[in-house]
Design a protein around this motif. Structure first.
Motif, PDB file in Angstrom:
ATOM      1  N   LYS A 197     -16.281  13.354   9.339  1.00 23.04           N
ATOM      2  CA  LYS A 197     -14.852  13.587   9.440  1.00 23.04           C
ATOM      3  C   LYS A 197     -14.247  13.628   8.033  1.00 23.04           C
ATOM      4  N   ILE A 198     -13.096  14.252   7.935  1.00 21.37           N
ATOM      5  CA  ILE A 198     -12.298  14.167   6.710  1.00 21.37           C
ATOM      6  C   ILE A 198     -11.262  13.066   6.894  1.00 21.37           C
ATOM      7  N   TYR A 199     -11.195  12.160   5.921  1.00 22.70           N
ATOM      8  CA  TYR A 199     -10.172  11.110   5.897  1.00 22.70           C
ATOM      9  C   TYR A 199      -9.249  11.390   4.716  1.00 22.70           C
ATOM     10  N   LYS A 200      -7.968  11.607   5.020  1.00 19.68           N
ATOM     11  CA  LYS A 200      -6.997  11.932   3.974  1.00 19.68           C
ATOM     12  C   LYS A 200      -6.181  10.693   3.613  1.00 19.68           C
ATOM     13  N   PHE A 201      -5.968  10.511   2.311  1.00 18.83           N
ATOM     14  CA  PHE A 201      -5.226   9.382   1.774  1.00 18.83           C
ATOM     15  C   PHE A 201      -3.923   9.933   1.177  1.00 18.83           C
ATOM     16  N   ASN A 202      -2.815   9.662   1.840  1.00 16.29           N
ATOM     17  CA  ASN A 202      -1.521  10.162   1.386  1.00 16.29           C
ATOM     18  C   ASN A 202      -0.861   9.108   0.498  1.00 16.29           C
ATOM     19  N   PHE A 203      -1.101   9.216  -0.792  1.00 16.60           N
ATOM     20  CA  PHE A 203      -0.507   8.310  -1.778  1.00 16.60           C
ATOM     21  C   PHE A 203       0.812   8.874  -2.289  1.00 16.60           C
ATOM     22  N   LYS A 204       1.720   7.988  -2.649  1.00 12.32           N
ATOM     23  CA  LYS A 204       2.854   8.386  -3.491  1.00 12.32           C
ATOM     24  C   LYS A 204       2.481   8.191  -4.955  1.00 12.32           C
ATOM     25  N   SER A 205       1.885   7.052  -5.243  1.00 10.93           N
ATOM     26  CA  SER A 205       1.438   6.760  -6.610  1.00 10.93           C
ATOM     27  C   SER A 205       0.252   5.818  -6.549  1.00 10.93           C
ATOM     28  N   ALA A 206      -0.573   5.835  -7.590  1.00 17.10           N
ATOM     29  CA  ALA A 206      -1.748   4.955  -7.633  1.00 17.10           C
ATOM     30  C   ALA A 206      -2.229   4.829  -9.076  1.00 17.10           C
ATOM     31  N   HIS A 207      -2.922   3.727  -9.330  1.00 17.33           N
ATOM     32  CA  HIS A 207      -3.560   3.517 -10.632  1.00 17.33           C
ATOM     33  C   HIS A 207      -5.044   3.279 -10.379  1.00 17.33           C
TER      34      HIS A 207
ATOM     35  N   SER B  51      -5.122   6.680 -16.261  1.00 14.20           N
ATOM     36  CA  SER B  51      -5.573   6.492 -14.885  1.00 14.20           C
ATOM     37  C   SER B  51      -6.310   7.735 -14.431  1.00 14.20           C
ATOM     38  N   GLU B  52      -7.421   7.527 -13.706  1.00 13.62           N
ATOM     39  CA  GLU B  52      -8.129   8.646 -13.109  1.00 13.62           C
ATOM     40  C   GLU B  52      -7.330   9.163 -11.910  1.00 13.62           C
ATOM     41  N   PRO B  53      -7.301  10.462 -11.676  1.00 14.21           N
ATOM     42  CA  PRO B  53      -6.507  10.984 -10.559  1.00 14.21           C
ATOM     43  C   PRO B  53      -7.139  10.739  -9.186  1.00 14.21           C
ATOM     44  N   THR B  54      -8.441  10.533  -9.135  1.00 12.41           N
ATOM     45  CA  THR B  54      -9.149  10.318  -7.879  1.00 12.41           C
ATOM     46  C   THR B  54      -9.990   9.047  -7.983  1.00 12.41           C
TER      47      THR B  54
ATOM     48  N   GLY C 217      -0.890   3.473 -16.938  1.00 21.32           N
ATOM     49  CA  GLY C 217      -1.000   4.859 -16.489  1.00 21.32           C
ATOM     50  C   GLY C 217      -0.953   4.923 -14.975  1.00 21.32           C
ATOM     51  N   VAL C 218      -0.115   5.804 -14.440  1.00 23.19           N
ATOM     52  CA  VAL C 218       0.066   5.921 -12.989  1.00 23.19           C
ATOM     53  C   VAL C 218       0.017   7.392 -12.589  1.00 23.19           C
ATOM     54  N   ASN C 219      -0.680   7.678 -11.491  1.00 28.52           N
ATOM     55  CA  ASN C 219      -0.730   9.027 -10.931  1.00 28.52           C
ATOM     56  C   ASN C 219       0.355   9.189  -9.871  1.00 28.52           C
ATOM     57  N   TYR C 220       1.024  10.345  -9.892  1.00 29.49           N
ATOM     58  CA  TYR C 220       1.990  10.717  -8.857  1.00 29.49           C
ATOM     59  C   TYR C 220       1.483  11.994  -8.198  1.00 29.49           C
ATOM     60  N   TYR C 221       1.496  12.035  -6.854  1.00 28.49           N
ATOM     61  CA  TYR C 221       0.752  13.061  -6.140  1.00 28.49           C
ATOM     62  C   TYR C 221       1.598  14.174  -5.528  1.00 28.49           C
TER      63      TYR C 221
ATOM     64  N   LEU D  55      -5.114   0.582  -2.529  1.00 26.18           N
ATOM     65  CA  LEU D  55      -6.354   0.888  -3.231  1.00 26.18           C
ATOM     66  C   LEU D  55      -6.050   1.105  -4.706  1.00 26.18           C
ATOM     67  N   GLY D  56      -6.901   0.569  -5.561  1.00 26.94           N
ATOM     68  CA  GLY D  56      -6.706   0.723  -6.998  1.00 26.94           C
ATOM     69  C   GLY D  56      -5.992  -0.479  -7.594  1.00 26.94           C
ATOM     70  N   GLY D  57      -5.543  -0.325  -8.827  1.00 28.97           N
ATOM     71  CA  GLY D  57      -4.901  -1.419  -9.542  1.00 28.97           C
ATOM     72  C   GLY D  57      -3.381  -1.388  -9.441  1.00 28.97           C
ATOM     73  N   LYS D  58      -2.765  -2.459  -9.906  1.00 32.33           N
ATOM     74  CA  LYS D  58      -1.302  -2.590  -9.976  1.00 32.33           C
ATOM     75  C   LYS D  58      -0.640  -2.425  -8.605  1.00 32.33           C
ATOM     76  N   ARG D  59      -1.304  -2.961  -7.582  1.00 32.22           N
ATOM     77  CA  ARG D  59      -0.742  -2.859  -6.238  1.00 32.22           C
ATOM     78  C   ARG D  59       0.500  -3.728  -6.087  1.00 32.22           C
ATOM     79  N   SER D  60       0.581  -4.809  -6.870  1.00 30.53           N
ATOM     80  CA  SER D  60       1.764  -5.671  -6.802  1.00 30.53           C
ATOM     81  C   SER D  60       3.009  -4.967  -7.318  1.00 30.53           C
ATOM     82  N   SER D  61       2.804  -3.874  -8.058  1.00 29.68           N
ATOM     83  CA  SER D  61       3.937  -3.079  -8.554  1.00 29.68           C
ATOM     84  C   SER D  61       4.285  -1.943  -7.603  1.00 29.68           C
ATOM     85  N   GLY D  62       3.632  -1.905  -6.462  1.00 31.73           N
ATOM     86  CA  GLY D  62       3.953  -0.899  -5.457  1.00 31.73           C
ATOM     87  C   GLY D  62       3.055   0.320  -5.456  1.00 31.73           C
ATOM     88  N   HIS D  63       2.016   0.324  -6.287  1.00 30.09           N
ATOM     89  CA  HIS D  63       1.123   1.474  -6.347  1.00 30.09           C
ATOM     90  C   HIS D  63      -0.094   1.247  -5.438  1.00 30.09           C
ATOM     91  N   GLY D  64      -0.666   2.342  -4.941  1.00 27.09           N
ATOM     92  CA  GLY D  64      -1.923   2.253  -4.216  1.00 27.09           C
ATOM     93  C   GLY D  64      -1.826   2.228  -2.709  1.00 27.09           C
TER      94      GLY D  64
END
Length: 295
Positions: free
Chosen positions: A4-14, A23-26, A146-150, A177-186
């Protein structure tokens, strides 16, 4: 085996790469596996999860972009027509520009292998996938993150369908998922979908030339054959784990893995490896099983 394909709909992530200000984008499969294992421990299903993922039939890819269609990692083997052969200066310039290209939309797959794309076109097709920004975390000791925005882009993985995997992914979307989750990312919203038709019969282990979809490591007995007539890149996987008995962070064993996007004439299975520090209390697992897409 049903994928199956599992899609992860992020707003931002580190997704850290050793430098906090970038930050890596994936994310790679081993990073996701570690996060899923923690979710399994919360539900007291870690033994079940380990047994499931050690089975030969279970496979999981790295994550790749999905914007209107799936993207695949750009193969490390580049067709001759992509790089200008008659002009050495232009060929060198194109080789340098190709370092900016990481992904290829699946709709251009045949065109890519026929050599009918330019390097500029390849760059253009991934220019709007995501944005990485650096901002200052204020405080007594400020630092850059560094933060990714999608935007319209989501990330996706291909994985063997199972009830337990679904349960853990649903739980993980709230943990993040990823770092800085306490700041709302991931944090992300999960979506599961069937494989598109063009993927069917492509996810096989065979003697045909294949694209590696999972950053992974062959077993010792597979290594020599896997590297024959291959085009690959190595990535260093390391990190730390907290020891309750020593009351400090200890460095995990270092593994060098074959990067997704590598191209192989002989496929391999890979494995799940224990990378715990010496005298550590329990195993620390690193997911390194391979998934391939036939070229």
């Amino acid at each position: 085996m049903k994928y199956k394909i599992y899609k992860f709909n992020f707003k931002s992530a580190h997704f850290g790469n050793g430098i906090l200000a970038s930050s890596e984008p994936t994310f790679t499969a081993d990073r996701l596996y570690s996060a899923l294992f923690l979710e399994a421990m919360k539900l007291h299903r870690e033994k079940e999860f380990l047994e499931l993922t050690k089975e030969n039939k279970f496979r999981m890819s790295d994550s790749f972009p999905y914007m209107g269609e799936p993207y695949l990692p750009l193969p490390l083997e580049i067709p001759l027509g992509i790089l200008e052969q008659s002009n050495l200066k232009k060929k060198y310039q194109d080789q340098e520009l190709l370092k900016q290209v990481e992904y290829l939309p699946i709709s251009l797959w045949k065109k890519f292998w026929s050599g009918d794309l330019t390097v500029d076109e390849l760059i253009n097709y991934q220019s709007d996938l995501f944005t990485t920004e650096t901002f200052v975390k204020k405080g007594k000791d400020p630092f850059n993150i560094g933060v990714n925005y999608y935007g319209k882009t989501t990330l996706y993985i291909i994985a063997t369908e199972s009830e337990l995997l679904d349960t853990l992914l649903i739980s993980l979307q709230y943990s993040g998922l990823g770092g800085k989750r306490s700041s709302g990312h991931g944090a992300f919203k999960l979506e599961k979908m069937d494989l598109p038709a063009f993927f069917k019969n492509k996810l096989k282990f065979s003697g045909r030339k294949s694209l590696l979809l999972t950053t992974s490591l062959p077993r010792d007995e597979e290594l020599d054959e896997a590297l024959v007539d291959s085009k690959y890149s190595l990535v260093r996987r390391s990190g730390y784990v907290y020891s309750e008995s020593a009351k400090k962070m200890l460095r995990k064993k270092i593994l060098y893995k074959l990067k997704a996007g590598s191209v192989f004439s002989y496929t391999y299975q890979g494995g799940i490896y224990d990378i715990r520090p010496q005298y550590f209390e329990h195993p620390v697992w690193s997911y390194s099983k391979a998934l391939f897409y036939q070229i």
